[in-house]
Write an enzyme that holds these catalytic residues in place. Structure first.
Site, short mmCIF file in Angstrom:
data_model
loop_
_atom_site.label_atom_id
_atom_site.label_comp_id
_atom_site.label_asym_id
_atom_site.label_seq_id
_atom_site.Cartn_x
_atom_site.Cartn_y
_atom_site.Cartn_z
N ASP A 115 -14.71 4.57 0.34
CA ASP A 115 -15.29 4.22 1.77
C ASP A 115 -16.04 4.85 2.43
O ASP A 115 -16.92 4.44 3.18
CB ASP A 115 -13.92 3.59 2.73
CG ASP A 115 -13.42 2.30 2.31
OD1 ASP A 115 -13.86 1.48 1.20
OD2 ASP A 115 -12.52 1.84 3.06
N TYR B 255 -1.50 -13.66 -1.00
CA TYR B 255 -0.69 -13.36 -2.18
C TYR B 255 0.62 -12.61 -1.96
O TYR B 255 0.80 -12.01 -1.12
CB TYR B 255 -1.57 -12.44 -3.14
CG TYR B 255 -1.96 -11.10 -2.60
CD1 TYR B 255 -3.13 -11.10 -1.96
CD2 TYR B 255 -1.30 -9.82 -2.73
CE1 TYR B 255 -3.81 -10.02 -1.42
CE2 TYR B 255 -1.77 -8.86 -2.24
CZ TYR B 255 -2.98 -8.82 -1.51
OH TYR B 255 -3.52 -7.56 -0.95
N ARG C 90 0.95 -1.37 0.16
CA ARG C 90 0.03 0.15 -0.03
C ARG C 90 0.80 1.37 0.14
O ARG C 90 0.69 2.13 -0.85
CB ARG C 90 -0.91 0.03 1.23
CG ARG C 90 -2.05 -0.88 0.94
CD ARG C 90 -3.00 -0.96 2.38
NE ARG C 90 -4.01 -2.05 2.21
CZ ARG C 90 -5.08 -1.63 2.11
NH1 ARG C 90 -5.72 -0.48 1.91
NH2 ARG C 90 -6.14 -2.54 1.82
C1 FAD Z 1 -8.28 -6.35 5.66
C2 FAD Z 1 -8.65 -5.41 4.50
C3 FAD Z 1 -7.99 -5.84 3.12
C4 FAD Z 1 -8.36 -4.94 2.10
N1 FAD Z 1 -8.05 -5.55 0.86
C5 FAD Z 1 -8.35 -5.03 -0.36
C6 FAD Z 1 -7.88 -5.48 -1.53
O1 FAD Z 1 -7.17 -6.36 -1.66
N2 FAD Z 1 -8.26 -4.79 -2.76
C7 FAD Z 1 -9.18 -3.54 -2.42
O2 FAD Z 1 -9.64 -3.00 -3.70
N3 FAD Z 1 -9.68 -3.30 -1.42
C8 FAD Z 1 -9.11 -3.71 -0.32
N4 FAD Z 1 -9.58 -3.21 0.95
C9 FAD Z 1 -10.46 -1.99 1.03
C10 FAD Z 1 -9.56 -0.76 0.66
O3 FAD Z 1 -8.42 -0.69 1.57
C11 FAD Z 1 -10.40 0.54 0.99
O4 FAD Z 1 -11.70 0.43 0.49
C12 FAD Z 1 -9.54 1.61 0.19
O5 FAD Z 1 -8.61 2.17 0.95
C13 FAD Z 1 -10.68 2.98 0.24
O6 FAD Z 1 -10.01 4.06 -0.16
P1 FAD Z 1 -10.36 5.48 0.24
O7 FAD Z 1 -9.50 6.32 -0.35
O8 FAD Z 1 -11.80 5.80 0.28
O9 FAD Z 1 -10.13 5.63 1.97
P2 FAD Z 1 -8.77 5.32 2.80
O10 FAD Z 1 -7.98 4.37 2.10
O11 FAD Z 1 -9.27 5.00 4.29
O12 FAD Z 1 -8.22 6.81 2.99
C14 FAD Z 1 -8.69 7.76 3.60
C15 FAD Z 1 -7.82 8.75 3.86
O13 FAD Z 1 -8.17 10.01 4.32
C16 FAD Z 1 -7.68 10.51 5.57
N5 FAD Z 1 -8.57 11.07 6.54
C17 FAD Z 1 -9.34 10.52 7.40
N6 FAD Z 1 -10.07 11.47 8.02
C18 FAD Z 1 -9.37 12.73 7.54
C19 FAD Z 1 -9.70 14.04 8.20
N7 FAD Z 1 -10.81 14.31 9.10
N8 FAD Z 1 -8.97 15.23 7.48
C20 FAD Z 1 -8.14 14.77 6.67
N9 FAD Z 1 -7.81 13.34 5.95
C21 FAD Z 1 -8.34 12.44 6.77
C22 FAD Z 1 -6.79 9.22 5.93
O14 FAD Z 1 -5.67 9.64 6.78
C23 FAD Z 1 -6.76 8.43 4.78
O15 FAD Z 1 -5.38 8.91 4.32
C24 FAD Z 1 -9.29 -3.86 2.00
C25 FAD Z 1 -9.57 -3.49 3.29
C26 FAD Z 1 -9.42 -4.16 4.46
C27 FAD Z 1 -9.96 -3.82 5.75
#
Ligand code: FAD
Length: 399
Positions: free
Chosen positions: A293, A215, A109
Protein backbone atom coordinates in the site's frame (compact mmCIF):
# COMPACT_ATOMS: atom_id res chain seq x y z
CA UNK A 1 24.92 -12.40 1.49
CA UNK A 2 25.84 -12.58 5.16
CA UNK A 3 26.83 -8.90 5.60
CA UNK A 4 23.86 -7.47 3.76
CA UNK A 5 21.00 -6.26 6.01
CA UNK A 6 17.47 -5.22 5.11
CA UNK A 7 15.37 -3.13 7.51
CA UNK A 8 11.64 -3.57 6.87
CA UNK A 9 9.47 -0.78 8.30
CA UNK A 10 5.98 -2.18 8.93
CA UNK A 11 4.98 -5.66 10.11
CA UNK A 12 1.68 -5.99 8.23
CA UNK A 13 1.00 -8.56 5.52
CA UNK A 14 3.70 -7.06 3.26
CA UNK A 15 6.43 -6.77 5.89
CA UNK A 16 5.94 -10.30 7.20
CA UNK A 17 5.74 -12.00 3.80
CA UNK A 18 8.80 -10.06 2.66
CA UNK A 19 10.73 -11.29 5.71
CA UNK A 20 9.81 -14.91 4.89
CA UNK A 21 10.88 -14.43 1.27
CA UNK A 22 14.19 -12.80 2.30
CA UNK A 23 14.86 -15.66 4.67
CA UNK A 24 14.39 -18.14 1.80
CA UNK A 25 17.20 -16.32 0.01
CA UNK A 26 19.44 -16.21 3.07
CA UNK A 27 19.22 -12.40 3.32
CA UNK A 28 19.35 -10.90 6.85
CA UNK A 29 16.45 -8.70 7.91
CA UNK A 30 14.80 -6.92 10.82
CA UNK A 31 11.11 -5.95 10.77
CA UNK A 32 10.16 -2.84 12.75
CA UNK A 33 6.44 -2.68 13.59
CA UNK A 34 4.93 0.22 15.49
CA UNK A 35 2.26 -1.83 17.28
CA UNK A 36 3.04 -3.64 20.53
CA UNK A 37 1.23 -6.72 19.21
CA UNK A 38 0.24 -7.96 15.75
CA UNK A 39 -3.21 -6.70 14.99
CA UNK A 40 -5.04 -5.41 11.95
CA UNK A 41 -7.71 -2.87 11.35
CA UNK A 42 -10.60 -4.58 9.58
CA UNK A 43 -11.81 -8.11 9.86
CA UNK A 44 -10.98 -10.39 6.98
CA UNK A 45 -9.09 -10.56 3.74
CA UNK A 46 -9.70 -12.56 0.56
CA UNK A 47 -6.56 -14.18 -0.85
CA UNK A 48 -6.59 -15.17 -4.50
CA UNK A 49 -4.33 -17.68 -6.29
CA UNK A 50 -1.67 -15.08 -7.14
CA UNK A 51 -1.21 -14.60 -3.37
CA UNK A 52 -1.84 -18.12 -2.02
CA UNK A 53 0.58 -19.62 -4.58
CA UNK A 54 3.40 -17.64 -2.93
CA UNK A 55 2.26 -18.34 0.63
CA UNK A 56 2.28 -22.06 -0.18
CA UNK A 57 5.81 -21.78 -1.55
CA UNK A 58 6.85 -20.11 1.68
CA UNK A 59 5.64 -23.20 3.56
CA UNK A 60 2.33 -21.84 4.82
CA UNK A 61 0.01 -24.04 2.76
CA UNK A 62 -1.35 -26.35 5.47
CA UNK A 63 -1.64 -23.69 8.13
CA UNK A 64 -3.36 -21.26 5.80
CA UNK A 65 -5.82 -23.94 4.76
CA UNK A 66 -6.58 -24.69 8.42
CA UNK A 67 -7.50 -21.06 9.26
CA UNK A 68 -9.30 -20.21 6.00
CA UNK A 69 -12.63 -20.83 4.33
CA UNK A 70 -12.83 -21.61 0.61
CA UNK A 71 -15.93 -19.91 -0.82
CA UNK A 72 -18.13 -22.28 -2.82
CA UNK A 73 -18.53 -19.83 -5.72
CA UNK A 74 -18.25 -16.20 -6.80
CA UNK A 75 -21.87 -15.16 -7.04
CA UNK A 76 -23.13 -11.81 -8.33
CA UNK A 77 -26.76 -10.99 -7.60
CA UNK A 78 -29.18 -8.19 -8.40
CA UNK A 79 -29.66 -5.74 -5.56
CA UNK A 80 -33.45 -6.01 -5.24
CA UNK A 81 -34.64 -9.42 -6.38
CA UNK A 82 -31.49 -11.38 -5.58
CA UNK A 83 -31.56 -12.84 -9.09
CA UNK A 84 -28.21 -14.46 -9.93
CA UNK A 85 -26.22 -12.62 -12.63
CA UNK A 86 -23.07 -14.79 -12.49
CA UNK A 87 -22.11 -17.89 -10.50
CA UNK A 88 -18.68 -19.27 -11.43
CA UNK A 89 -17.59 -21.96 -8.96
CA UNK A 90 -14.61 -21.49 -6.62
CA UNK A 91 -14.47 -24.38 -4.14
CA UNK A 92 -17.33 -26.23 -5.82
CA UNK A 93 -15.67 -29.11 -7.74
CA UNK A 94 -12.25 -27.55 -7.09
CA UNK A 95 -12.90 -25.40 -10.15
CA UNK A 96 -10.99 -22.28 -9.10
CA UNK A 97 -7.78 -24.09 -8.14
CA UNK A 98 -7.95 -26.13 -11.34
CA UNK A 99 -8.17 -22.88 -13.36
CA UNK A 100 -5.63 -20.76 -11.49
CA UNK A 101 -3.26 -23.29 -9.92
CA UNK A 102 -3.74 -22.31 -6.26
CA UNK A 103 -6.70 -21.89 -3.88
CA UNK A 104 -8.90 -18.91 -3.02
CA UNK A 105 -9.26 -18.26 0.72
CA UNK A 106 -11.25 -16.00 3.03
CA UNK A 107 -9.29 -15.56 6.25
CA UNK A 108 -9.40 -13.49 9.40
CA UNK A 109 -6.62 -10.88 9.22
CA UNK A 110 -5.28 -11.48 12.71
CA UNK A 111 -5.15 -15.25 12.09
CA UNK A 112 -3.20 -14.57 8.88
CA UNK A 113 -0.71 -12.25 10.63
CA UNK A 114 -0.23 -14.77 13.42
CA UNK A 115 0.37 -17.57 10.91
CA UNK A 116 2.98 -15.44 9.11
CA UNK A 117 4.70 -14.44 12.36
CA UNK A 118 4.55 -18.06 13.57
CA UNK A 119 6.29 -19.20 10.41
CA UNK A 120 9.01 -16.62 11.12
CA UNK A 121 9.21 -17.92 14.73
CA UNK A 122 9.58 -14.30 15.79
CA UNK A 123 12.90 -14.05 13.91
CA UNK A 124 13.86 -10.40 13.39
CA UNK A 125 10.47 -9.04 14.48
CA UNK A 126 10.78 -5.88 16.61
CA UNK A 127 7.38 -4.77 17.93
CA UNK A 128 6.84 -1.34 19.53
CA UNK A 129 9.18 0.36 17.02
CA UNK A 130 7.42 3.30 15.38
CA UNK A 131 9.64 4.71 12.68
CA UNK A 132 9.92 8.50 12.78
CA UNK A 133 12.26 8.96 9.83
CA UNK A 134 15.33 7.78 7.99
CA UNK A 135 18.67 9.22 6.90
CA UNK A 136 20.07 7.82 3.70
CA UNK A 137 23.83 7.93 3.09
CA UNK A 138 26.06 6.47 0.40
CA UNK A 139 27.06 3.58 2.65
CA UNK A 140 23.71 2.72 4.25
CA UNK A 141 20.49 4.01 5.82
CA UNK A 142 19.86 4.94 9.45
CA UNK A 143 16.34 4.39 10.78
CA UNK A 144 15.05 6.31 13.83
CA UNK A 145 12.27 5.15 16.15
CA UNK A 146 9.97 6.88 18.60
CA UNK A 147 11.28 4.69 21.47
CA UNK A 148 14.73 6.28 21.07
CA UNK A 149 16.27 3.30 19.27
CA UNK A 150 17.94 3.49 15.87
CA UNK A 151 19.23 0.94 13.37
CA UNK A 152 21.47 0.88 10.30
CA UNK A 153 20.79 -1.21 7.19
CA UNK A 154 21.95 -1.56 3.59
CA UNK A 155 18.37 -1.28 2.32
CA UNK A 156 15.21 0.06 3.97
CA UNK A 157 11.84 -1.20 2.75
CA UNK A 158 8.75 0.93 3.40
CA UNK A 159 6.07 -1.72 4.07
CA UNK A 160 4.26 0.76 6.28
CA UNK A 161 0.98 0.99 4.42
CA UNK A 162 -1.16 3.71 3.02
CA UNK A 163 0.06 6.49 5.35
CA UNK A 164 3.71 5.50 4.90
CA UNK A 165 6.37 7.59 6.67
CA UNK A 166 8.98 6.18 4.27
CA UNK A 167 7.18 7.27 1.08
CA UNK A 168 7.93 11.01 1.40
CA UNK A 169 11.66 10.21 1.51
CA UNK A 170 11.34 8.45 -1.85
CA UNK A 171 8.85 10.58 -3.72
CA UNK A 172 7.85 13.60 -1.57
CA UNK A 173 4.41 14.21 -0.08
CA UNK A 174 1.64 12.49 -2.03
CA UNK A 175 -2.06 12.83 -1.26
CA UNK A 176 -4.49 9.92 -1.60
CA UNK A 177 -7.25 10.14 -4.24
CA UNK A 178 -10.79 9.81 -2.93
CA UNK A 179 -12.53 7.16 -5.04
CA UNK A 180 -16.06 8.54 -4.63
CA UNK A 181 -16.97 5.48 -2.55
CA UNK A 182 -17.19 4.87 1.18
CA UNK A 183 -17.29 1.51 2.92
CA UNK A 184 -18.98 0.09 6.02
CA UNK A 185 -17.34 -3.12 7.28
CA UNK A 186 -18.73 -5.70 9.65
CA UNK A 187 -18.89 -9.28 10.95
CA UNK A 188 -22.18 -11.12 11.53
CA UNK A 189 -22.88 -14.63 12.84
CA UNK A 190 -24.53 -16.73 10.10
CA UNK A 191 -27.51 -17.60 12.36
CA UNK A 192 -28.53 -13.93 12.35
CA UNK A 193 -29.04 -13.98 8.58
CA UNK A 194 -32.22 -16.02 7.88
CA UNK A 195 -32.87 -14.22 4.56
CA UNK A 196 -29.44 -14.97 3.11
CA UNK A 197 -30.07 -17.48 0.29
CA UNK A 198 -26.68 -19.19 0.74
CA UNK A 199 -23.86 -18.22 3.14
CA UNK A 200 -21.14 -20.23 1.37
CA UNK A 201 -20.17 -18.17 -1.72
CA UNK A 202 -18.20 -14.97 -1.98
CA UNK A 203 -21.13 -12.86 -3.04
CA UNK A 204 -21.67 -9.42 -4.55
CA UNK A 205 -25.05 -7.70 -4.49
CA UNK A 206 -24.87 -5.07 -7.25
CA UNK A 207 -27.19 -2.09 -7.62
CA UNK A 208 -27.38 1.56 -8.59
CA UNK A 209 -24.67 3.51 -6.75
CA UNK A 210 -24.00 0.76 -4.19
CA UNK A 211 -22.83 -2.78 -3.66
CA UNK A 212 -22.40 -5.26 -0.86
CA UNK A 213 -19.65 -7.91 -0.82
CA UNK A 214 -19.54 -10.72 1.72
CA UNK A 215 -17.86 -14.06 2.37
CA UNK A 216 -17.57 -16.52 5.24
CA UNK A 217 -14.65 -16.87 7.64
CA UNK A 218 -14.18 -18.65 10.95
CA UNK A 219 -15.09 -22.14 9.71
CA UNK A 220 -18.14 -20.73 7.92
CA UNK A 221 -19.76 -19.49 11.15
CA UNK A 222 -19.21 -15.77 10.53
CA UNK A 223 -19.88 -13.54 7.53
CA UNK A 224 -17.45 -10.71 6.80
CA UNK A 225 -18.95 -7.89 4.72
CA UNK A 226 -18.06 -4.63 3.05
CA UNK A 227 -20.98 -2.39 2.09
CA UNK A 228 -19.98 0.27 -0.44
CA UNK A 229 -21.88 3.47 -1.18
CA UNK A 230 -21.11 6.10 -3.83
CA UNK A 231 -21.07 9.63 -2.39
CA UNK A 232 -20.38 12.99 -4.03
CA UNK A 233 -17.49 13.99 -1.76
CA UNK A 234 -15.50 13.31 1.39
CA UNK A 235 -14.64 16.47 3.30
CA UNK A 236 -13.07 15.13 6.51
CA UNK A 237 -9.25 15.09 6.72
CA UNK A 238 -9.45 11.66 8.40
CA UNK A 239 -10.15 8.63 6.18
CA UNK A 240 -12.40 7.03 8.78
CA UNK A 241 -15.14 8.51 10.94
CA UNK A 242 -17.64 7.23 13.43
CA UNK A 243 -21.27 6.90 12.42
CA UNK A 244 -24.53 5.31 13.55
CA UNK A 245 -25.54 1.85 12.24
CA UNK A 246 -28.70 3.49 10.88
CA UNK A 247 -26.57 5.48 8.36
CA UNK A 248 -25.57 2.28 6.59
CA UNK A 249 -29.00 0.69 6.88
CA UNK A 250 -30.68 3.77 5.38
CA UNK A 251 -28.17 3.81 2.50
CA UNK A 252 -29.45 0.36 1.49
CA UNK A 253 -33.18 1.00 2.03
CA UNK A 254 -35.28 -0.98 -0.45
CA UNK A 255 -32.55 -3.60 -1.11
CA UNK A 256 -33.07 -7.35 -0.74
CA UNK A 257 -33.80 -8.33 2.90
CA UNK A 258 -30.57 -10.40 3.03
CA UNK A 259 -28.63 -7.16 2.50
CA UNK A 260 -30.48 -4.93 4.95
CA UNK A 261 -30.57 -7.73 7.53
CA UNK A 262 -26.78 -8.21 7.31
CA UNK A 263 -25.95 -4.52 7.64
CA UNK A 264 -28.52 -4.00 10.40
CA UNK A 265 -27.24 -6.96 12.41
CA UNK A 266 -23.88 -5.33 13.16
CA UNK A 267 -22.70 -2.73 15.54
CA UNK A 268 -20.97 -0.85 12.71
CA UNK A 269 -19.70 2.34 14.19
CA UNK A 270 -17.57 3.72 11.41
CA UNK A 271 -17.41 4.48 7.72
CA UNK A 272 -14.23 4.43 5.66
CA UNK A 273 -13.46 6.79 2.82
CA UNK A 274 -11.99 4.52 0.15
CA UNK A 275 -8.89 6.13 -1.36
CA UNK A 276 -6.17 5.01 -3.69
CA UNK A 277 -2.87 6.53 -4.81
CA UNK A 278 -2.18 7.95 -8.24
CA UNK A 279 0.76 6.01 -9.72
CA UNK A 280 3.95 7.27 -8.03
CA UNK A 281 6.70 8.81 -10.16
CA UNK A 282 9.22 6.52 -8.47
CA UNK A 283 9.22 3.63 -6.00
CA UNK A 284 12.78 3.82 -4.74
CA UNK A 285 15.85 5.94 -4.07
CA UNK A 286 19.39 4.51 -3.99
CA UNK A 287 18.75 2.39 -0.89
CA UNK A 288 15.09 2.88 0.10
CA UNK A 289 12.15 1.15 -1.60
CA UNK A 290 8.37 0.88 -1.19
CA UNK A 291 6.11 -2.19 -1.29
CA UNK A 292 2.38 -2.78 -0.94
CA UNK A 293 0.00 0.00 0.00
CA UNK A 294 2.92 2.39 0.53
CA UNK A 295 3.63 2.08 -3.21
CA UNK A 296 0.21 1.54 -4.79
CA UNK A 297 -2.79 1.76 -2.45
CA UNK A 298 -5.83 0.55 -4.35
CA UNK A 299 -9.55 0.50 -3.62
CA UNK A 300 -10.68 -2.94 -2.38
CA UNK A 301 -13.26 -3.72 -5.09
CA UNK A 302 -11.09 -6.42 -6.74
CA UNK A 303 -9.80 -7.77 -3.40
CA UNK A 304 -6.23 -7.32 -4.66
CA UNK A 305 -4.40 -4.92 -2.29
CA UNK A 306 -2.92 -7.67 -0.12
CA UNK A 307 -2.43 -10.04 -3.05
CA UNK A 308 -0.50 -7.44 -5.05
CA UNK A 309 1.50 -6.69 -1.89
CA UNK A 310 2.46 -10.37 -1.63
CA UNK A 311 3.53 -10.37 -5.30
CA UNK A 312 5.67 -7.23 -4.66
CA UNK A 313 7.52 -8.84 -1.79
CA UNK A 314 8.34 -12.00 -3.76
CA UNK A 315 9.70 -9.97 -6.66
CA UNK A 316 11.66 -7.62 -4.38
CA UNK A 317 13.25 -10.54 -2.54
CA UNK A 318 14.18 -12.13 -5.90
CA UNK A 319 15.76 -8.88 -7.10
CA UNK A 320 17.75 -8.43 -3.88
CA UNK A 321 18.90 -12.04 -4.12
CA UNK A 322 20.18 -11.26 -7.62
CA UNK A 323 22.12 -8.27 -6.30
CA UNK A 324 25.45 -9.56 -7.51
CA UNK A 325 24.03 -9.77 -11.00
CA UNK A 326 22.55 -6.28 -11.02
CA UNK A 327 25.76 -4.76 -9.75
CA UNK A 328 24.47 -2.38 -7.10
CA UNK A 329 21.51 -1.95 -4.80
CA UNK A 330 19.91 0.83 -6.84
CA UNK A 331 19.92 -1.29 -10.03
CA UNK A 332 18.29 -4.17 -8.14
CA UNK A 333 15.59 -1.80 -6.83
CA UNK A 334 15.03 -0.41 -10.35
CA UNK A 335 14.59 -3.93 -11.63
CA UNK A 336 11.97 -4.56 -8.95
CA UNK A 337 10.08 -1.37 -9.82
CA UNK A 338 10.22 -2.23 -13.51
CA UNK A 339 8.67 -5.62 -12.86
CA UNK A 340 5.88 -4.31 -10.63
CA UNK A 341 4.80 -0.89 -11.87
CA UNK A 342 2.73 -1.64 -14.97
CA UNK A 343 0.85 -4.54 -13.38
CA UNK A 344 -0.08 -2.72 -10.19
CA UNK A 345 -1.23 0.37 -12.12
CA UNK A 346 -3.50 -1.89 -14.19
CA UNK A 347 -4.93 -3.56 -11.07
CA UNK A 348 -5.49 -0.16 -9.42
CA UNK A 349 -7.46 0.94 -12.48
CA UNK A 350 -9.53 -2.25 -12.62
CA UNK A 351 -10.30 -1.97 -8.91
CA UNK A 352 -11.90 1.46 -9.45
CA UNK A 353 -13.63 0.29 -12.61
CA UNK A 354 -15.21 -2.67 -10.80
CA UNK A 355 -17.20 -0.34 -8.55
CA UNK A 356 -18.30 1.68 -11.60
CA UNK A 357 -19.65 -1.52 -13.18
CA UNK A 358 -21.29 -2.79 -9.99
CA UNK A 359 -23.02 0.59 -9.51
CA UNK A 360 -24.58 1.00 -12.98
CA UNK A 361 -28.23 2.05 -12.97
CA UNK A 362 -30.76 -0.55 -14.01
CA UNK A 363 -31.20 -0.50 -17.80
CA UNK A 364 -29.35 -1.32 -21.02
CA UNK A 365 -25.86 -0.63 -19.59
CA UNK A 366 -26.31 -2.99 -16.67
CA UNK A 367 -27.78 -5.60 -19.04
CA UNK A 368 -24.55 -5.42 -21.13
CA UNK A 369 -22.50 -5.75 -17.97
CA UNK A 370 -24.46 -8.81 -16.90
CA UNK A 371 -23.69 -10.47 -20.23
CA UNK A 372 -19.95 -9.75 -19.86
CA UNK A 373 -19.93 -11.16 -16.34
CA UNK A 374 -20.97 -14.56 -17.66
CA UNK A 375 -17.30 -15.09 -18.61
CA UNK A 376 -15.83 -13.66 -15.43
CA UNK A 377 -12.94 -16.10 -15.03
CA UNK A 378 -11.46 -15.30 -18.44
CA UNK A 379 -11.64 -11.60 -17.49
CA UNK A 380 -9.77 -12.22 -14.23
CA UNK A 381 -7.19 -14.72 -15.45
CA UNK A 382 -4.42 -12.12 -15.95
CA UNK A 383 -4.63 -11.27 -12.25
CA UNK A 384 -5.26 -14.63 -10.59
CA UNK A 385 -3.05 -16.84 -12.81
CA UNK A 386 0.00 -14.66 -12.26
CA UNK A 387 3.05 -16.39 -10.88
CA UNK A 388 5.45 -13.83 -9.40
CA UNK A 389 8.35 -16.30 -9.33
CA UNK A 390 7.85 -17.54 -12.85
CA UNK A 391 7.78 -13.95 -14.04
CA UNK A 392 11.33 -13.59 -12.73
CA UNK A 393 13.60 -12.51 -15.57
CA UNK A 394 16.65 -14.72 -16.11
CA UNK A 395 19.66 -13.23 -14.36
CA UNK A 396 22.04 -11.44 -16.70
CA UNK A 397 24.74 -13.87 -17.78
CA UNK A 398 22.76 -16.91 -16.60
CA UNK A 399 23.09 -19.95 -18.82
C1 FAD B 1 -12.18 -2.35 3.29
C2 FAD B 1 -10.96 -3.04 2.75
C3 FAD B 1 -11.04 -4.36 2.35
C4 FAD B 1 -9.93 -5.00 1.80
N1 FAD B 1 -10.05 -6.29 1.38
C5 FAD B 1 -9.00 -6.88 0.75
C6 FAD B 1 -9.12 -8.22 0.26
O1 FAD B 1 -10.14 -8.89 0.43
N2 FAD B 1 -8.05 -8.76 -0.41
C7 FAD B 1 -6.89 -8.06 -0.59
O2 FAD B 1 -5.95 -8.58 -1.24
N3 FAD B 1 -6.74 -6.80 -0.11
C8 FAD B 1 -7.75 -6.21 0.56
N4 FAD B 1 -7.61 -4.94 1.05
C9 FAD B 1 -6.33 -4.25 0.92
C10 FAD B 1 -5.30 -4.77 1.93
O3 FAD B 1 -5.81 -4.70 3.24
C11 FAD B 1 -4.01 -3.96 1.84
O4 FAD B 1 -3.66 -3.76 0.49
C12 FAD B 1 -2.87 -4.66 2.55
O5 FAD B 1 -3.15 -4.78 3.91
C13 FAD B 1 -1.56 -3.87 2.36
O6 FAD B 1 -0.54 -4.48 3.10
P1 FAD B 1 0.72 -3.62 3.58
O7 FAD B 1 1.58 -4.57 4.33
O8 FAD B 1 1.27 -2.86 2.43
O9 FAD B 1 0.13 -2.52 4.55
P2 FAD B 1 -0.63 -2.69 5.94
O10 FAD B 1 -1.41 -3.95 5.97
O11 FAD B 1 -1.37 -1.41 6.15
O12 FAD B 1 0.54 -2.82 7.02
C14 FAD B 1 1.36 -1.72 7.34
C15 FAD B 1 2.01 -2.00 8.68
O13 FAD B 1 2.96 -0.97 8.95
C16 FAD B 1 2.82 -0.54 10.28
N5 FAD B 1 3.30 0.85 10.33
C17 FAD B 1 2.73 1.95 9.81
N6 FAD B 1 3.48 3.04 10.06
C18 FAD B 1 4.56 2.61 10.75
C19 FAD B 1 5.70 3.27 11.29
N7 FAD B 1 5.86 4.60 11.20
N8 FAD B 1 6.64 2.53 11.93
C20 FAD B 1 6.50 1.17 12.07
N9 FAD B 1 5.41 0.50 11.59
C21 FAD B 1 4.47 1.21 10.92
C22 FAD B 1 1.34 -0.67 10.57
O14 FAD B 1 1.10 -0.74 11.97
C23 FAD B 1 1.01 -1.98 9.85
O15 FAD B 1 1.22 -3.10 10.67
C24 FAD B 1 -8.71 -4.29 1.63
C25 FAD B 1 -8.61 -2.96 2.06
C26 FAD B 1 -9.72 -2.34 2.60
C27 FAD B 1 -9.60 -0.89 3.02
Amino acid sequence: MPDFRVAVVGGGIGGLVLALALREHGISFEIYEQAEELREIGAAVALSANGTRELRRLGLGDQLEAISVVPSALVIRRWDTGEIIADPPIGRDGAYEASFGAPFFGVHRVALLQALAGRLSGEGLRLGHRCLGIEERRSGVEVHFANGASAVADVVVGADGVHSVIRPHVVGEVRGRFSGTIGYRGLVAVEHLPSLPDPTPLQFWAGPGRHLLHYAIDGGRTINFLAVVRVPEWTSAAWMEECAVSDAVEAFAGWHPAVTEMIGATDIGSRWALHDLAPLTRWHSDRVVLVGDAAHTMVPHQGQGANQTIEDTIVLADCLADLRTWGNVCSALSRYEERRRERTVAVQWLSRRTADLMHLPDGPQSADRDEQLADLYSELAWIHSYDAHAARAPAVGAA
